[in-house]
Every structure is written in structure tokens, then in C-alpha cells.
Design a protein around this motif. Sequence first.
Motif, short mmCIF file in Angstrom:
data_model
loop_
_atom_site.label_atom_id
_atom_site.label_comp_id
_atom_site.label_asym_id
_atom_site.label_seq_id
_atom_site.Cartn_x
_atom_site.Cartn_y
_atom_site.Cartn_z
N THR A 122 3.69 8.07 2.15
CA THR A 122 5.23 7.98 1.50
C THR A 122 5.22 8.36 -0.01
N VAL A 123 4.24 7.88 -0.34
CA VAL A 123 4.11 7.84 -2.23
C VAL A 123 3.76 9.59 -2.32
N ARG A 156 -3.60 -1.84 -0.94
CA ARG A 156 -3.74 -2.43 0.54
C ARG A 156 -4.00 -1.49 1.52
N ASP A 182 -8.23 1.22 -12.85
CA ASP A 182 -7.75 2.30 -13.95
C ASP A 182 -8.09 3.68 -13.25
N GLU A 223 -0.61 -14.08 -8.97
CA GLU A 223 0.45 -13.12 -8.08
C GLU A 223 -0.52 -11.89 -7.70
N TYR A 265 1.49 -2.53 -11.08
CA TYR A 265 1.45 -3.10 -9.76
C TYR A 265 2.25 -2.71 -8.70
N ARG A 266 3.19 -2.62 -8.95
CA ARG A 266 4.23 -2.22 -8.00
C ARG A 266 4.08 -0.65 -7.64
#
Lengths: 409, 596
Positions: free
Chosen positions: B485-486, B406, B439, B371, B398-399
Motif C-alpha cells: 500500500t506504500v 515489520r 539509513d 518506543e 519512524y512512522r
Amino acid sequence: MPGSLSTVQTGLTVSVYAERALILQVCWIVDLSARGVGLPSHGMGAENEADQLIDEGYGMAYGADRIRAHSEAVRVADLHQDVEAGFRARQALIQSANMGGDPNLALVAFAWCLGQHDANPDRFSLEEGGHFTNLLWMYKWIVERTSEHPGISRSKLADLIDDMSQRYRDRGFSLRPVRKLQLWSSMNMLDREKVPGAVADWLRHGRDSLSDCMACDVDWEAAAHLAMRDLPLARQAAAPLFENRMRCAEVPTLTYGRFLLPLSQAGDNAEAERLAHQIPRRIGTNRDFVQAAGTLVVYLVEHNPREALRAAPRYSAWALTGETPLRRLLLMIGLVRASRLAREMGKGGDPLGILLPSEPVTSFDEGEPRLYREACNLADAFDKRNGHSRVGDAVRSHLEGTGTWWWPL
Amino acid sequence: MSERDPFKVDLRGIVDVFSNHLYSSPTVFVRELLQNAIDAITARHAVEPSHGGEISIRLVGDGAGATLSFEDDGIGLNEADVHVFLSTIGQSSKRDSSTDFLGQFGIGILSCFVVSDEVTLVTRKLGSSKSLRWIGHSDGTYELASLEASAPIGTAVYLRPKIESAPLFNAAKVIDTARHFGGLLPVRITFTHEGRREEFGGEPLPWQGIDLKSDSGLSQVLGYGEALFGDRMMAAIPIKSEAADATGVAFLLSEPRSVHVPQNHRAYLRRMLVSDSLTGLTPDWAYFVRCVVNVNDLRPTAGRESFYEDEKLEKFREEVGQIVRAWLEETGRRDPDLMAQFIRIHYMALKALATQDPEFYELFVRWLPFEGTRGMIPLGDYLDCGRELHYVSDHDAYRQLAGVARALGIELIDGGFSYDTQLLSLAQELIGREISPLDDNFLMQRLADPTAEESAIAGDFVADAQRVLGAFRAQPILKGFEPVTVPALLSQSDSVAYGRQVRASREVALPLFIDVLDAVSPPETESLPLLVFNVRNELVRALCGKLGEKRELAIQLLYLHALMLAHQPLSTSELELLQKATLQLLMQGLGTARRD
């Protein structure tokens, strides 16, 4: 109270739902539009979620994945401030980490459990097979591995053994495991003159439910004879293991590792070859067997150079992390010698592997001086702790290929 | 007393051993009689190569009053043979040439005493005119007589049941048992009972001469396997072993199975059934196949229900392993759909096994789905897309990082599922392509440093954050990255997670253990988590302005929030801060509202 966050000073209790609300209140400062940004799955309950992870781990073979599952169980239990679940998860983790090659993690979890137990002695069952009895069993693993760390002084180790001894005595258990650990410490500190007396003291005490399994006892008895440099007696002691009549999770894999080099140097090539053939399959991917991996690499360097260069990269990631420093020493020696062999064969530029997770792949040529230095530094640290120069002498002679192999070096 | 005396054997005791310990079922007398018959025919064939041989089983009556006979037209016995082979326990006519004969222990005929108190045998040896009748009794005595009438060449054995064995002397039971053991024997076997006549045996092996590469051949053999094992099969792999002089078929199960439960196989020794529930015929890793094999050269145990665990069996197992491996390799190349189906069915067990056996993993490493940022697709597809490939070891990371990955044009795999982190790490070694963990180093190197303009905007923000987060042993970093946005990322490597566990233990550990923990994991070597602020984010930019106490509060809350989003348990001091900072925030908000 499971599933709640309780503040220590104010005594205010914030329910899990309030915790969610708090998170939502502060969401204005971060982006929650990203896919899958999640909150703890409170619906399931800490106990169920942690126990599910504990069970999932128990279904796995010893190794990194099992440790990961049980570490996750600890995290979930702690997240919910569920001490009971945290205790269960840590007990599972102590076992997985100890048998899976991460004794430091086992120690960390054990320190938490013992601290919790002593702070709340009534909270945990004292009956046979209960939490505390399990802890007493695991205490053996902790002392065993701790003695193999150069940072643990003789006096600190003695304090640990005293504490363990007192707890065994208080509960009416035999001191056989305690004496066995004193023997182990003598062997690991290369206090050879103390080994015969320690063996006699160990075997003088009777067995009970906290004694190690018979296979482990036989394995240690054989190791003690190797430490006393008596191969025939060691073989005689280990006969039930070599004849496949006894086994457990670690035995005879550990035994094969202990005997491989002494047998080879004694000229019993057929038996040594038989063990060397079986060791890789028995080790698998479990770094608990780093010592067996080290002896195998040394053996292959001396008997099967081509295979030695294939085996060295397979185990190189275990040389600088995980397990105990004493156990890793053997692998460092093996990898140094394999690296020199590679250079002699014109393959010094070939990959030895990734020595530390955050590093790129290292070649044999690059790895050799670093591992040599690490091995010598470690040996010196052991000598400083032990108060003599036996580890350094043995390690340096083995690095040069001139040493005589006994146990543990 | 110095004279040597022979052992005395109590036949009833021997029969008891057979009944209760050696054989798993009393029906094995059928197998033993078939075996003796086959061996006699084989011996005659050696003298008369044109002789085909035939076995006839007759049941007269049913149950307690029935008589069951096994007749063969094999080489027969003379008087000397009878004394030696029938009446001496442990003596066998076949021991010296075990490769030609099924029996070799000299105990076959004795199995008849498990079901019958009296065994009658009529025989005439090839080349002899003398017919003999031997009657053995379960008390250990026997009688031998010459017959006036000439019996046909060969041997006939007649049995009448003990009372408790009567149910075995039933037509359906006899024919089922005979087919079970002897269904693949090379000699024609006829069963008759009161006008009923059935024939079996004398046929080629069910897989012999069938091309498994043709659709019809494969379908025929798959049908045979499914009927035999009662399992649905997805593929059939021909087995040919030199070590055991064996042929057979390995069937791939089309239902998931546990790695820990060994499969039952069906094995024949020179076409006589040894067992239909034999384990250990394949390597442990090949838990997904069930085999049917006919071996000519493996050593049976005395009960003839399994094989000795010896070097030959070990070699046979290795050969079967190599055949299954070769099939997997070939299928991966030629039939991707079938390979994908195979992996889908045995997904979890394959992963568990792959972590233990890298060589096995290598067979399907490219086919194993993971995944990640491209969905759940095979690792090979991730590699083929030609982009950098990284993984993180838990879902929360991952989230947090998928969007960043991306934006950076790299592929990220979620290694938080069981076994995945280790499999990805192993895959790098097997494939020789870099698949590295994402990492702290990566974040430091790949996320852009603030531009001069951004640094100017930030002013003393980082120094302030350092002061605020120092109390929590966290390290602030300022970077500029997408998506804007992060506002911040929390980097939680394994060593950071370990450090948090150490600190949690120190909070409750006894002084003795605090010392031990400090010696093994010195606090000064503890890895610090990184809180990476995004200077391109609107909130962070706002925090860079002159906010006084509000900035400190916001930094603290950002850190705590990042911890909670990462589902990290909060320490006592962090919980206290959460309490204090939240209340303060509320007070400030409410105070502002009142003023407004």
C-alpha cells in the motif's frame, strides 16, 4: 504572517488549513492508513512549538541531543515560514552547535541569520542584548572555528574578519574580540612570529559587553604563550584556571587539553597526571572537546598503554566528523598511535570503533592506515592554505612520536 | 618598634563574626555545649573505662528571665585548663586527638556569647578536690574563683539570655534544638523544666544492626527515612565507608527529581549532627538518593556545618557511588519489578544523565524502555527477542518505516524522543550487540530490487523520475517491498537534513558567507535524499505506464507529498512547484470531468 505558506512569485497565500486540504487532495497517491502518518501540528502555532523546542534544548547539556532539539526548532519554524521564530531557533542552534561540537551547523545557521538581518535590518532589534547584538557575539565563534578549516583561504578569512570588524565598529563596540581572533588565526596557522604582536594588539583594546569572559581570555593568553613555546609563562597565565578560580562552559577543559602534553614533556608528571585524571570526566560525551580527547589519547599511549586502548574507542567516532578539522587532527594522531600500540600488544584486531556513522565497526589495524592518511592529507591541506609546511612537519613528527608538543600542535 | 606585640582580640567582634558569618543559626550554642560535654565524657572514659557518662540540661524559668544549664559528669577542668582552654581563643584541648573528640577549634564556648552576655561555668576535674567557678563576659573579660563547696566531678555551664535571644530560652525550643543536634549521641541526655522531664540519646543508630534484606527491617528503616526527610522512599541501601569510617543509609526517592538540583543529605560527625541539608555527599549522578550518615573520620569546617572538600571526602563520595551502583546492578538481577519501577520514576533524568555518563548508563541500559515496533518496552526485551534491531532518529521517519520494518521482520525503535538516538548509539557499545540506524544503506541493501518482470513493467520510469527529481536534487530508486500500500518512501538522513539547511541558508546568505559555506560544505558533496518507489504498489505500477505529462506531474507531487509527510520545510522552488503542480492537477481533473 505566522502559520502561512506564502508563494514568492504569484503572491498567492495558502493558509495552513488550505495546506492541509492540499495534502488531503494528493493523498490518493500515498497510503494514509499507516499508523501515525501525521500532519504538522498547526494547532499549537509555530512560535509556541518552536519556542518549546528551544526551551527543551536549553534544558539539556551541550551535545548531540541539544543540537537535535534546536535543529528541530529550526525545522518547525521554517515549516511555518515564521522568520522570527526561525531567527530565535537558529540563534539557539548556533550556540548549541558551537558548544556541542558541530561548528559547520553553527555556520549554516549564522549565515541565514546574518542574511536575514541584512535583508530586513528593521525587523530585528538593535538594542543591547537584542537579536543583532547576540549575532555580533556569535560572530566571534564563527570566525574562530572557520579559521580552523583548511578550505578557508587566508584572504577569505581576512574578508570575514573585516566584515566582523566593520559591524563592531559601526555599533561602537571595542575591537578587542576582533584582534583576539586575529591572534587565534595566527596561532592556528602556526604563524608563530606573528603571535607576540597579535597578543599585544589584542590586549591593547579595552573590554566591553562583547568581550569574552575572563576565563576564556585567560585561557587564550595561556594558549598564546604555549604557541610562543614558553611553558613557564603559559603556566603563570593559566594559574587562575588551574587553581579553580575561574571557569566557564569550555574552560578549563580546553585549557587542560592544551597543557597536558607540554607539561608531560617538560617532566611535570604529577601535574600532567592530575589533568589526565580529570579530562575524561570533563569531556563527557561532548565532541566540542575533541582536542582534549586527542591529547588525552596521546598522553595515555605514552604513559598508560592499557588505558589508552580503552580510551581510543571512546572517542574514535569524533575523528572524522564534527568539530573543526584542526581540532580533529590531534585525535587522529592519538588514534594512529593507539592503533600502533594495540598492534604491538597483539590487540590490533580489537575494535577501534565506528569511524563514520554509516560504516561498520573498524579494528585498530584497519583504522590506523586510514587515519594516518587522513591526518597527512589534512595537514597538507592546511599547509597549502597557510603557505608553509609547519602543520605537515608537526603532524608527521607527532605521528611518529618524535615531535615536541606546543599549541596547537 | 622591633618588639613583637601579640594580636589584640575584640571578643564582641569575634561574637559578631560567629553570629553573622560562621554559624547559620544562633541555636548552635546548644550543639557546642553538647559537644563540649561529650568530649569531656570521652576524656573521662579514657581514664575510667567503666564510666558511662550523662548530660543534663535544665531550664529554670522561661524566656528573658530563664537560666539554662548544661551539666556533664566528664573529666572536668582544673585552673590551668580553664586559663588555656576557656580563656584563650583558638585553643582547644582536643586538637591533637581529633579522631576521639568532636571539637577541635577552641571556639565552642564562645558561641554562648551569641545568645548570652555572661557565661558561668562551674567545674571540678577528676582527681582534684578543687572546685572552680569561671565567669566570662561578652566584653572579653573573665573571672576565675575557687569554690568552698565541692562541686561534682564534671562541668556545668549556666546561661542567661540576651534580650534578643529570649525566645531561644523556651522549653520547647531547647528540647527541639538539643534533639536536633544530639538526638543520636551515644550518651543519655536528660532535659528538665518545671516538672517536665525528657530523655533521649544513648541509643544505637537508627539503622544499626537492622537487616535491610528482611521485610520488617526494610520497612522500619524506610519509615525512619520518610519521617526524617518528608519524602516517600522506594528503597533503602545500607552505606558503609572505610574512607570516612562511616555508616548510614541511602534512600531512593520515589518521586522524580531534576538532575540539576542536588539533594540535601543529613550527616552526623561522631553522632553529632553536622547538617540536615548537606550537598555533595554523593556523586552528581546519584541525584535520586538522599542519605543519612554518621561519619567518624571526615574533617568538619570551622562552623561545623559541612565537611572540607578534601581527598577523604572525595573517596567517601566514590564509595557511596559504588554502593549505589552495586545496588542497581543487584536489583536489576534480583528484582526486575523494583528496577522497572525505579526507571519509570526517574525516566527523563536518568536518560539525561546516561548520555553524559556511559558507565552509569551501563547499570540500567537493558532496563530502559524505548518506543518501537513492540510498543514501549525495555531495551533488553527488544534484544532478547533475537531479531535485528534498528532505530531511526525522528518520529516522521519512524512512522514512515515502521510498517516496512515489520514486513522485513526487524524491530525498529523510534529514536525521535529526547536523548533516545544517542542512548541507542551508546547502548550498542555497552551491550556489544548491533543496534544500528536504519539509513539509506539499509534501504538500498534490504529492500528487494525489482524482479525481471517488474523491471520490464517499470520501463523508463526510473530514468524519467531521475530527470524530474534531478531539479530538486533528489535521487529516485525503484524497489519492491511490503506493505504494497506504500507507493514511496523518502529517506531523510541527518546529512540530507543538513544539506537542506545549507540550501535554506544559501537562499538568504550574503555573498561572503555563500563562499564560506561552499568552502566548508561543498555543494558537490551534499547527500541527496532518496525517493524509493515501490514497484509493487498499484499507483507506481500505473505510473510506469505511458502517461506522458501526467507521469511527470505525479512524480513531482509524490516527491512534494513525501516531503510534507516528513514535515520538511519546502524551499522556494519546491513551493513554486507545489503551487504549479496542484493547479495543473486540478485543471486536468476538472478538464476530464468536463469532458465526461
